[in-house]
Motif scaffolding. Structure first.
Motif, short mmCIF file in Angstrom:
data_model
loop_
_atom_site.label_atom_id
_atom_site.label_comp_id
_atom_site.label_asym_id
_atom_site.label_seq_id
_atom_site.Cartn_x
_atom_site.Cartn_y
_atom_site.Cartn_z
N SER A 83 0.82 -1.21 0.00
CA SER A 83 0.00 0.00 0.00
C SER A 83 0.86 1.27 0.00
O SER A 83 0.44 2.30 -0.53
CB SER A 83 -0.92 0.02 1.22
N THR A 84 2.02 1.19 0.62
CA THR A 84 2.96 2.32 0.65
C THR A 84 4.07 2.04 -0.35
O THR A 84 4.89 1.14 -0.14
CB THR A 84 3.56 2.50 2.05
N PRO A 85 4.13 2.76 -1.47
CA PRO A 85 5.13 2.47 -2.50
C PRO A 85 6.55 2.74 -2.02
O PRO A 85 6.78 3.44 -1.02
CB PRO A 85 4.74 3.40 -3.65
N GLY A 139 5.09 6.69 8.72
CA GLY A 139 4.36 7.07 7.53
C GLY A 139 2.94 7.46 7.89
O GLY A 139 2.38 6.98 8.88
N SER A 140 2.36 8.35 7.10
CA SER A 140 1.02 8.85 7.41
C SER A 140 0.19 9.00 6.15
O SER A 140 0.51 9.80 5.27
CB SER A 140 1.12 10.21 8.12
N VAL A 158 -3.66 9.99 -1.27
CA VAL A 158 -4.40 8.74 -1.19
C VAL A 158 -4.97 8.44 -2.57
O VAL A 158 -5.87 9.12 -3.05
CB VAL A 158 -5.53 8.81 -0.14
N GLN A 159 -4.40 7.42 -3.21
CA GLN A 159 -4.79 7.12 -4.59
C GLN A 159 -6.09 6.33 -4.68
O GLN A 159 -6.80 6.40 -5.67
CB GLN A 159 -3.66 6.37 -5.28
N VAL A 192 2.69 10.14 3.04
CA VAL A 192 3.04 9.15 2.03
C VAL A 192 2.01 9.13 0.91
O VAL A 192 0.91 9.66 1.05
CB VAL A 192 3.14 7.73 2.65
N VAL A 193 2.39 8.50 -0.17
CA VAL A 193 1.43 8.09 -1.19
C VAL A 193 0.88 6.74 -0.73
O VAL A 193 1.64 5.88 -0.29
CB VAL A 193 2.10 7.96 -2.57
#
Length: 255
Positions: free
Chosen positions: A90-92, A113-114, A122-123, A198-199
């Motif tokens: 989920s976190t690249p 990370g957040s 948030v994709q 984060v993305v």
């Protein structure tokens, strides 16, 4: 002098193809000194499918829990910085690198990370129930814990090896609430904590149950608050800890 980095990926019955792609991305982007998969109760053939990855694959024949798996993985590393990233990807990798940077620079002891940070991207969002429960949990955690963060549960964190040697002596949580206890104890010990946007992309195949695991995390939050107070020397919580607390993870061999 540059700091060496070790990365742990805890995995329970993962999507092997997705995990393999993610581990290769982490290796290419981070070029870590060590990359370790902590694989719990794998399906037949999974360890063999992961054997060619640029990572050490440590297999446990049972489900230890996320916290126990990361703890065992961290203790097996001999690097200056210890990081973990959840196996669902989920976190690249670029965002994992951003989480590691504040610790690798020496400016912070721990970085989280957040995905709820205002600057996070948030994709794709969680389903409505999971999102509501997650938001409620984060709000309550801000009321009860010293670290004032937007997000306590995002699956990417990094810690200096020196600070980890202090933290690990106080951890009891073996499951998903390990992140909460880690941050609560870090705050109690006066650690310098960075929250890094984060993305993030939700993975619907996550092994987190939106109801039962969330209820367990709410219980874990109360336990983490109690543990933090005991670490700070609150006499009542020290007495309660001696009577009711579970054994430390290190006393259970990370189990």
């Amino acid at each position: 002098m540059s700091r060496s980095v070790g990365v742990v990926v805890p995995a329970y019955r993962p999507d092997v193809d997705r995990l393999a792609r993610y581990v290769r991305d982490l290796d290419e982007r981070l070029d870590p000194t060590a990359l370790r998969i902590e694989l719990d109760d794998p399906a037949p053939g999974d360890p063999e499918s992961l054997a060619d990855l640029p990572a050490t694959v440590h297999v446990a024949d049972r489900r230890r829990g996320k916290g126990a798996a990361i703890t065992e993985g961290f203790d097996a590393l001999d690097t200056d910085v210890l990081a973990f990233a959840d196996a669902d990807g989920s976190t690249p990798a670029d965002s994992v690198a951003a989480v590691i940077d504040p610790v690798a620079s020496g400016e912070f002891d721990l970085a989280a990370g957040s995905r709820r940070h205002p600057d996070a991207t948030v994709q794709s969002h969680q389903k409505t129930l999971r999102r509501f429960l997650g938001d409620a949990f984060a709000w309550l955690a801000r009321q009860l814990l010293d670290p004032n963060l937007y997000d306590y549960q995002c699956g990417a964190k990094a810690v200096s090896a020196n600070f980890w040697s202090r933290l690990r002596r106080h951890l009891t949580e073996s499951g998903f609430a390990w992140d909460i206890e880690l941050l609560a104890i870090a705050g109690a010990l006066g650690g310098r904590i960075a929250e890094v946007p984060v993305v993030w992309e939700d993975q619907p195949e996550s092994t987190v149950d939106p109801v039962s695991d969330t209820l367990s995390m709410f219980t874990g939050l109360l336990t983490a608050r109690h543990r933090a107070k005991a670490v700070r020397g609150d006499r009542l919580h020290e007495l309660l800890a001696a009577r009711i607390d579970r054994p430390l993870l290190i006393e259970r061999g990370g189990q």
